[in-house]
Design an enzyme around this catalytic site. Structure first.
Site, mmCIF file in Angstrom:
data_model
loop_
_atom_site.group_PDB
_atom_site.id
_atom_site.type_symbol
_atom_site.label_atom_id
_atom_site.label_comp_id
_atom_site.label_asym_id
_atom_site.label_seq_id
_atom_site.Cartn_x
_atom_site.Cartn_y
_atom_site.Cartn_z
ATOM 1 N N CYS A 1 0.798 -1.223 0.000
ATOM 2 C CA CYS A 1 0.000 0.000 0.000
ATOM 3 C C CYS A 1 0.834 1.278 0.000
ATOM 4 O O CYS A 1 0.284 2.380 -0.031
ATOM 5 C CB CYS A 1 -0.941 -0.009 1.197
ATOM 6 S SG CYS A 1 -1.936 -1.507 1.266
ATOM 7 N N HIS B 1 -2.455 7.940 6.277
ATOM 8 C CA HIS B 1 -2.700 6.653 5.617
ATOM 9 C C HIS B 1 -4.032 6.089 6.117
ATOM 10 O O HIS B 1 -4.854 5.643 5.320
ATOM 11 C CB HIS B 1 -1.548 5.695 5.924
ATOM 12 C CG HIS B 1 -1.675 4.366 5.270
ATOM 13 N ND1 HIS B 1 -1.640 4.202 3.904
ATOM 14 C CD2 HIS B 1 -1.842 3.117 5.794
ATOM 15 C CE1 HIS B 1 -1.784 2.918 3.612
ATOM 16 N NE2 HIS B 1 -1.901 2.237 4.734
ATOM 17 N N GLU C 1 -0.507 4.845 13.595
ATOM 18 C CA GLU C 1 -0.171 6.033 12.820
ATOM 19 C C GLU C 1 -0.412 7.307 13.617
ATOM 20 O O GLU C 1 0.367 8.264 13.528
ATOM 21 C CB GLU C 1 -0.963 6.079 11.521
ATOM 22 C CG GLU C 1 -0.541 7.262 10.649
ATOM 23 C CD GLU C 1 -1.260 7.354 9.330
ATOM 24 O OE1 GLU C 1 -0.844 8.166 8.478
ATOM 25 O OE2 GLU C 1 -2.259 6.631 9.142
ATOM 26 N N LYS D 1 -9.630 7.866 2.867
ATOM 27 C CA LYS D 1 -10.080 6.477 2.690
ATOM 28 C C LYS D 1 -11.456 6.270 3.310
ATOM 29 O O LYS D 1 -12.118 5.274 3.026
ATOM 30 C CB LYS D 1 -9.071 5.503 3.288
ATOM 31 C CG LYS D 1 -7.759 5.422 2.517
ATOM 32 C CD LYS D 1 -6.826 4.386 3.125
ATOM 33 C CE LYS D 1 -5.482 4.353 2.414
ATOM 34 N NZ LYS D 1 -4.680 5.574 2.629
ATOM 35 N N HIS E 1 -9.821 1.709 0.463
ATOM 36 C CA HIS E 1 -8.357 1.573 0.398
ATOM 37 C C HIS E 1 -7.947 1.079 -0.987
ATOM 38 O O HIS E 1 -8.203 -0.064 -1.352
ATOM 39 C CB HIS E 1 -7.904 0.592 1.477
ATOM 40 C CG HIS E 1 -6.431 0.585 1.713
ATOM 41 N ND1 HIS E 1 -5.530 1.283 0.933
ATOM 42 C CD2 HIS E 1 -5.681 -0.056 2.663
ATOM 43 C CE1 HIS E 1 -4.315 1.085 1.380
ATOM 44 N NE2 HIS E 1 -4.374 0.271 2.427
ATOM 45 N N PHE F 1 1.915 -3.450 4.026
ATOM 46 C CA PHE F 1 2.353 -4.743 4.552
ATOM 47 C C PHE F 1 3.809 -4.981 4.154
ATOM 48 O O PHE F 1 4.238 -4.640 3.047
ATOM 49 C CB PHE F 1 1.492 -5.868 3.970
ATOM 50 C CG PHE F 1 0.162 -6.056 4.654
ATOM 51 C CD1 PHE F 1 -0.246 -5.229 5.675
ATOM 52 C CD2 PHE F 1 -0.686 -7.090 4.255
ATOM 53 C CE1 PHE F 1 -1.471 -5.417 6.304
ATOM 54 C CE2 PHE F 1 -1.903 -7.292 4.875
ATOM 55 C CZ PHE F 1 -2.305 -6.451 5.901
#
Length: 405
Positions: A162, A300, A311, A329, A334, A393
């Site tokens: 991502c 994010h 975050e 998002k 996403h 990831f």
């Protein structure tokens, strides 16, 4: 060439669950519109997840029919967004050897791979498309955009989950500052809404299961968040060496003042805040800006319980609690490999327009989140610096910093 070569953004392109271009996507973000809908097709009936952020405009409506048949959906959206960005930049007259393309993706042609495997199993080898490999390869989006534009300065394809789209833009900055290109078309693309991805993320308990209320499912920083919502689309920016853009009298949106890419080396799926903090601090150092200069953070913020909190803590440590924080998002879902690039587009437009979209569905801010998260409606005011985060990831972290042109 100096490491401090100024780089500007001169073109934007996007196709998302909110709109088929940048203008419609941005207008929907400011309006707080949701692009998350129910999946009504029969193939999703038995799945635990039946919601997604699907494209507002089908890419096949914008591409030549024959060409579209030879492109995976991920390649289609990349080409649509790149065409818009290139036209928006007024098609720079640049030596092809000085024009590069960097398009990241998380899964590449996953739909082609799965679909052609089904064909092979059901009908045998002779029914498999001869275009299968060019359609499934992860460098396909970058390759097709480079062919479209005649770019001979390199066609790169970061695959960092991502963070891919944001890392692509960071690489674009490097290519220009290292003197390897005058213009770079950079961004991310993703299209992998299918039974396997939905089932896999559901089994990992990462995806929201609010099937009865799609528009309420993605809720970053809210106490009721239960996972992200998969989305599809692409976002692309045109980057130029500032003096090259000035010589052709281009009108920049913003300056890409700095960028940084880090890795956690910690866990294949769990983020480590330290890596995120390093990304933000290094990006600000590259931009020669102190944390107090940051007015906006495009987080994010995927809407997962642990990810959002990690975050929030990272932003607090690296930047502080003073910036306005948004999380789009909540509206788009996403977009995986395209998410960081779309976040960059939103950050650029916040710098240009002096407005920050509100976070949709944020009814009850998690008490552990100490940030100034924008809610209720867009917030207006001059933006001196906007920071855009993208994490993936594998411990991939990318941060971009934009300032006024």
């Amino acid at each position: 060439m100096s490491a401090r070569t100024d780089v500007v953004v001169t073109g934007l392109g996007a196709t998302t669950p909110l709109g088929g271009d940048t203008a419609s996507t941005w207008a929907a973000m400011l309006a707080g519109t949701s692009g998350i809908t129910a999946i009504e097709e029969e193939w999703a009936a038995g799945l635990p997840v039946r919601i997604a952020g699907r494209l507002a405009v089908e890419p096949t409506e914008l591409l030549d029919r024959v060409q579209a048949r030879r492109l995976d959906r991920c390649e289609q959206v990349a080409l649509v967004a790149a065409r818009e960005a290139w036209a928006d930049a007024v098609r720079p007259d640049v030596d092809p050897e000085r024009l590069a393309v960097v398009i990241g993706t998380g899964t590449g042609g996953a739909l082609t791979m799965l679909g052609q495997d089904d064909v092979l199993e059901a009908s045998g080898v002779r029914r498999v498309s001869p275009h299968t490999v060019p359609m499934l390869m992860a460098n396909g989006p970058a390759a097709w955009v480079s062919i479209e534009l005649g770019a001979r300065g390199g066609a790169h394809a970061p695959v960092s989950a991502c963070a891919s789209g944001a890392e692509a833009i960071a690489l674009g900055l490097d290519l220009i500052r290292l003197g390897r290109a005058d213009v770079v078309v950079a961004g991310g693309a993703e299209a992998c809404i299918c039974p396997l991805t939905l089932a896999g993320f559901a089994q990992a308990q990462a995806h929201s299961t609010r099937n009865d209320a799609p528009g309420l499912a993605s809720r970053p920083f809210d106490t009721g968040r239960d996972g992200f919502v998969i989305g599809e689309g692409a976002a692309v920016v045109v980057l130029e060496r500032a003096d090259f853009a000035a010589a052709r009298r281009a009108h920049p949106y913003a300056v890409l003042a700095g960028a940084a890419v880090t890795s956690d080396a910690h866990h294949i799926t769990a983020a480590h805040p330290e890596g995120q903090v390093r990304a933000m601090r290094r990006a600000l150092a590259a931009a020669d800006l102190p944390p107090l200069a940051v007015d906006v953070v495009h987080a994010h913020a995927t809407s997962t319980p642990k990810g959002d909190l990690a975050e929030a803590q990272s932003i607090t440590e690296a930047v502080g609690v003073h910036p306005a924080v948004t999380a789009t998002k909540s509206m788009t879902g996403h977009l995986f490999g395209a998410a960081g690039a779309l976040g960059a587009v939103a950050a650029v437009l916040s710098v240009r327009d002096g407005v920050v979209p509100a976070v949709r569905n944020l009814d009850d801010l998690d008490p552990e989140v100490k940030l100034d998260v924008v809610t209720g409606g867009p917030r207006t005011g001059a933006v001196g610096a906007a920071l855009a985060n993208a994490f993936g990831f594998g411990g991939h972290n990318a941060t971009l910093v934009f300032t006024p042109a």
